[in-house]
Design a protein around this motif. Sequence first.
Motif, PDB file in Angstrom:
ATOM      1  N   GLU A  28     -10.345   4.959  -1.376  1.00  0.00           N
ATOM      2  CA  GLU A  28     -10.600   6.226  -0.664  1.00  0.00           C
ATOM      3  C   GLU A  28      -9.282   6.970  -0.390  1.00  0.00           C
ATOM      4  OE1 GLU A  28     -12.636   5.858   3.161  1.00  0.00           O
ATOM      5  OE2 GLU A  28     -14.006   7.391   2.442  1.00  0.00           O
ATOM      6  N   THR A  29      -8.215   6.224  -0.096  1.00  0.00           N
ATOM      7  CA  THR A  29      -6.903   6.848   0.139  1.00  0.00           C
ATOM      8  C   THR A  29      -6.412   7.518  -1.142  1.00  0.00           C
ATOM      9  OG1 THR A  29      -6.454   5.068   1.697  1.00  0.00           O
ATOM     10  CG2 THR A  29      -4.564   6.361   0.994  1.00  0.00           C
ATOM     11  N   VAL A  30      -6.650   6.860  -2.275  1.00  0.00           N
ATOM     12  CA  VAL A  30      -6.252   7.428  -3.574  1.00  0.00           C
ATOM     13  C   VAL A  30      -7.025   8.726  -3.817  1.00  0.00           C
ATOM     14  CG1 VAL A  30      -6.257   7.026  -6.077  1.00  0.00           C
ATOM     15  CG2 VAL A  30      -5.708   5.147  -4.518  1.00  0.00           C
ATOM     16  N   GLN A  31      -8.351   8.690  -3.558  1.00  0.00           N
ATOM     17  CA  GLN A  31      -9.178   9.894  -3.769  1.00  0.00           C
ATOM     18  C   GLN A  31      -8.676  11.042  -2.894  1.00  0.00           C
ATOM     19  OE1 GLN A  31     -12.944   8.260  -2.558  1.00  0.00           O
ATOM     20  NE2 GLN A  31     -13.591   7.798  -4.642  1.00  0.00           N
ATOM     21  N   MET A  32      -8.350  10.719  -1.613  1.00  0.00           N
ATOM     22  CA  MET A  32      -7.930  11.770  -0.684  1.00  0.00           C
ATOM     23  C   MET A  32      -6.572  12.345  -1.075  1.00  0.00           C
ATOM     24  SD  MET A  32      -9.498  10.597   2.992  1.00  0.00           S
ATOM     25  CE  MET A  32      -8.250   9.470   3.304  1.00  0.00           C
ATOM     26  N   ALA A  33      -5.670  11.468  -1.536  1.00  0.00           N
ATOM     27  CA  ALA A  33      -4.335  11.953  -1.942  1.00  0.00           C
ATOM     28  C   ALA A  33      -4.459  12.891  -3.139  1.00  0.00           C
ATOM     29  CB  ALA A  33      -3.432  10.765  -2.266  1.00  0.00           C
TER      30      ALA A  33
ATOM     31  N   LEU B 277     -13.006   8.018  -9.888  1.00  0.00           N
ATOM     32  CA  LEU B 277     -13.590   6.695  -9.654  1.00  0.00           C
ATOM     33  C   LEU B 277     -14.196   6.682  -8.252  1.00  0.00           C
ATOM     34  CD1 LEU B 277     -13.945   3.779 -10.706  1.00  0.00           C
ATOM     35  CD2 LEU B 277     -11.840   3.197  -9.513  1.00  0.00           C
ATOM     36  N   ASP B 278     -15.465   6.275  -8.158  1.00  0.00           N
ATOM     37  CA  ASP B 278     -16.109   6.272  -6.844  1.00  0.00           C
ATOM     38  C   ASP B 278     -17.175   5.186  -6.789  1.00  0.00           C
ATOM     39  OD1 ASP B 278     -16.492   7.164  -4.247  1.00  0.00           O
ATOM     40  OD2 ASP B 278     -18.177   8.435  -4.830  1.00  0.00           O
ATOM     41  N   LEU B 279     -17.165   4.415  -5.710  1.00  0.00           N
ATOM     42  CA  LEU B 279     -18.195   3.402  -5.494  1.00  0.00           C
ATOM     43  C   LEU B 279     -18.423   3.220  -4.004  1.00  0.00           C
ATOM     44  CD1 LEU B 279     -16.288   0.220  -5.742  1.00  0.00           C
ATOM     45  CD2 LEU B 279     -16.046   1.628  -7.751  1.00  0.00           C
ATOM     46  N   GLY B 280     -19.556   2.594  -3.687  1.00  0.00           N
ATOM     47  CA  GLY B 280     -19.952   2.470  -2.284  1.00  0.00           C
ATOM     48  C   GLY B 280     -18.898   1.788  -1.417  1.00  0.00           C
ATOM     49  N   ALA B 281     -18.079   0.918  -2.016  1.00  0.00           N
ATOM     50  CA  ALA B 281     -17.092   0.163  -1.236  1.00  0.00           C
ATOM     51  C   ALA B 281     -15.768   0.910  -1.130  1.00  0.00           C
ATOM     52  CB  ALA B 281     -16.882  -1.205  -1.893  1.00  0.00           C
ATOM     53  N   ARG B 282     -15.768   2.235  -1.381  1.00  0.00           N
ATOM     54  CA  ARG B 282     -14.501   3.004  -1.512  1.00  0.00           C
ATOM     55  C   ARG B 282     -13.546   2.837  -0.326  1.00  0.00           C
ATOM     56  NH1 ARG B 282     -18.519   6.234  -0.146  1.00  0.00           N
ATOM     57  NH2 ARG B 282     -19.250   6.662  -2.253  1.00  0.00           N
ATOM     58  N   GLY B 283     -14.081   2.661   0.880  1.00  0.00           N
ATOM     59  CA  GLY B 283     -13.212   2.562   2.055  1.00  0.00           C
ATOM     60  C   GLY B 283     -12.502   1.214   2.153  1.00  0.00           C
ATOM     61  N   SER B 284     -13.048   0.182   1.519  1.00  0.00           N
ATOM     62  CA  SER B 284     -12.484  -1.177   1.641  1.00  0.00           C
ATOM     63  C   SER B 284     -11.822  -1.672   0.362  1.00  0.00           C
ATOM     64  CB  SER B 284     -13.585  -2.183   1.991  1.00  0.00           C
ATOM     65  OG  SER B 284     -14.422  -1.680   2.973  1.00  0.00           O
ATOM     66  N   CYS B 285     -12.374  -1.323  -0.810  1.00  0.00           N
ATOM     67  CA  CYS B 285     -11.809  -1.895  -2.037  1.00  0.00           C
ATOM     68  C   CYS B 285     -10.443  -1.275  -2.315  1.00  0.00           C
ATOM     69  CB  CYS B 285     -12.755  -1.679  -3.219  1.00  0.00           C
ATOM     70  SG  CYS B 285     -13.078   0.042  -3.621  1.00  0.00           S
TER      71      CYS B 285
ATOM     72  N   VAL C 268       0.833  -1.212   0.000  1.00  0.00           N
ATOM     73  CA  VAL C 268       0.000   0.000   0.000  1.00  0.00           C
ATOM     74  C   VAL C 268       0.867   1.262   0.000  1.00  0.00           C
ATOM     75  CG1 VAL C 268      -2.008  -1.004   1.157  1.00  0.00           C
ATOM     76  CG2 VAL C 268      -0.127  -0.118   2.531  1.00  0.00           C
ATOM     77  N   GLY C 269       0.269   2.351  -0.461  1.00  0.00           N
ATOM     78  CA  GLY C 269       0.917   3.656  -0.354  1.00  0.00           C
ATOM     79  C   GLY C 269       0.916   4.423  -1.661  1.00  0.00           C
ATOM     80  N   ILE C 270       0.952   5.752  -1.515  1.00  0.00           N
ATOM     81  CA  ILE C 270       1.053   6.639  -2.683  1.00  0.00           C
ATOM     82  C   ILE C 270       2.549   6.881  -2.880  1.00  0.00           C
ATOM     83  CG2 ILE C 270       0.369   8.894  -3.639  1.00  0.00           C
ATOM     84  CD1 ILE C 270      -2.088   7.216  -2.760  1.00  0.00           C
ATOM     85  N   GLU C 271       3.077   6.381  -3.991  1.00  0.00           N
ATOM     86  CA  GLU C 271       4.525   6.514  -4.206  1.00  0.00           C
ATOM     87  C   GLU C 271       4.913   7.894  -4.681  1.00  0.00           C
ATOM     88  OE1 GLU C 271       6.299   3.641  -6.822  1.00  0.00           O
ATOM     89  OE2 GLU C 271       5.524   2.006  -5.600  1.00  0.00           O
ATOM     90  N   GLU C 272       4.089   8.466  -5.544  1.00  0.00           N
ATOM     91  CA  GLU C 272       4.444   9.772  -6.103  1.00  0.00           C
ATOM     92  C   GLU C 272       3.190  10.480  -6.603  1.00  0.00           C
ATOM     93  OE1 GLU C 272       7.446  11.343  -9.601  1.00  0.00           O
ATOM     94  OE2 GLU C 272       5.672  10.187 -10.117  1.00  0.00           O
TER      95      GLU C 272
END
Length: 472
Positions: A123-128, A138-146, A102-106
């Motif tokens: 959700e982490t990708v959206q927030m970054a 990209l957004d779906l109901g499972a955003r916190g888990s998928c 996991v993680g945002i590399e750049e």
Amino acid sequence: MTTTATTADQSAALEELLQHLGSQAVLSGDDVLVRNHNDYSGMMPTRPLAVVRPADTHGVATAMRICYSHGIAMVPQGGMTGLCGGARAGTDQIALSLERLVGIEEVDATSATMTVAAGTPLETVQMAAAEAGFFFPLDLGARGSCAIGGNLSTNAGGNRVIRYGMAREMVLGLEAVLPEGTVITSLNKMIKNNAGFDLKHLFIGSEGTLGVITRVVLRMFPKPGSTMTAICAADDFDTVLRLLSSARRELGPLLSAFEVMWPDYWTFATTQAPGVRNPFGADAPAHAAYVLVEALGTDPALDAPRFEAWLERLLEAGVMPNAVVAQSLADERAFWDVRDACGELHTLWPRHMAFDIGLPVAAMDTYVLRCKEELARRVPGCQSVFYGHIGDGNLHIVAFQPGVDEQPKDEVEDTVYGLVRDFGGTVSAEHGIGTLKRRWLGHARSEEQIELMRTLKRALDPKNLLNPGKVI
Ligand SMILES: Cc1cc2nc3c(=O)[nH]c(=O)nc-3n(C[C@H](O)[C@H](O)[C@H](O)COP(=O)(O)OP(=O)(O)OC[C@H]3O[C@@H](n4cnc5c(N)ncnc54)[C@H](O)[C@@H]3O)c2cc1C
């Protein structure tokens, strides 16, 4: 060819995995967590032989090389929110979980791209992206888990496909590991790159059958400066189609969602789903269809008046009988609550059967009428609701037969998918095939297409060890 590994092969593989990856990365027996037993498909949970959780691409490649050499089948697992059983591993298979990768590399603001590890939650990708002043749509109901790798492996859709496309359209580069452990790194950041085959598309949407995605380069988009949302009533499906063409023409690139709800769904959502209110008022007359229209713009001062003027013109011309525009964030949320109330259907109809089919938009209403008729004829007392991302040709159906111990899955699937074949549609618009829909793939793809899929599978995975029994 499917290889059956012996117990000795399994023990040798586990020993080698432990030796190369360490005990933190290899869980077996009772240590395998329940979250790795199943996805959201509702299938019977199974405990895999072991779960391997590498923390980098090298670890994924090592694990796959070891499993391949010992003839052990591997099943990639992301956030386990898939709806078709694609990430469910058998008792003699090893789950390859991306949960530690996991993680945002750049974040590259100049290229408007971000490079992300495949196990990172959506959700982490959206927030970054938001923190960097951008938007990842990209957004779906499972955003916190998928996880983003799972989103790409299933080519996820969601609510904004009409504007931004499916997950596939948001990827520029990708790194994947082939079944026997070769790493293919193509972390391309350019929009234009026609140097040979675009190999990333082998791994996007193939549900973990051709390779394991480890890293991706995603496109970021400008953050919208304004949001306009309305619910419109329609007295027939032709009105829905006129509204769709008008929205495409008049709102142009601002149009970001066009969600249609048929009356059975609307009645459930506005009268039975907790906390959801009818935007037209509790006593409003019933209509043949309801449409949630959303537009995302860049200029709050100009966009909202333009959106309202467009709807007023349609009302004045008598194209549709009623429309209500959100005047606040709370209104916007309340309108989306009606559409998102599908998440509450399980309380009304536990054990219901859910479908995500695709159809040419013009055929949709005839399909709905025929499907309801056929379900009523073949499944006594069958109840069903229809709603979906109609701008993308995607229809969701939820069906339920009350008062029976076991739902009539075969009759309902045969009805829904039989008509899909007759209408030239697809058995999966966004959730994928996994194991659940495998027997219906031939209703949406020709024999030649399926044979070509098998040829690709054999070329990349001659021992059939990566996610065997899924999709094809
Ligand atoms: C509440 C809810 C709402 C949903 N809404 C939508 C929606 O609007 N639109 C939509 O399209 N889907 C939706 N889904 C389905 C699901 O969330 C998506 O399919 C999601 O993309 C799956 O991601 P995941 O990480 O959970 O994948 P998993 O369930 O872990 O895996 C899905 C498939 O991808 C494979 N896979 C996972 N990671 C990798 C990898 N790194 N490399 C190769 N293969 C991999 C697995 O083997 C499996 O075949 C929803 C699900 C839920 C529970």
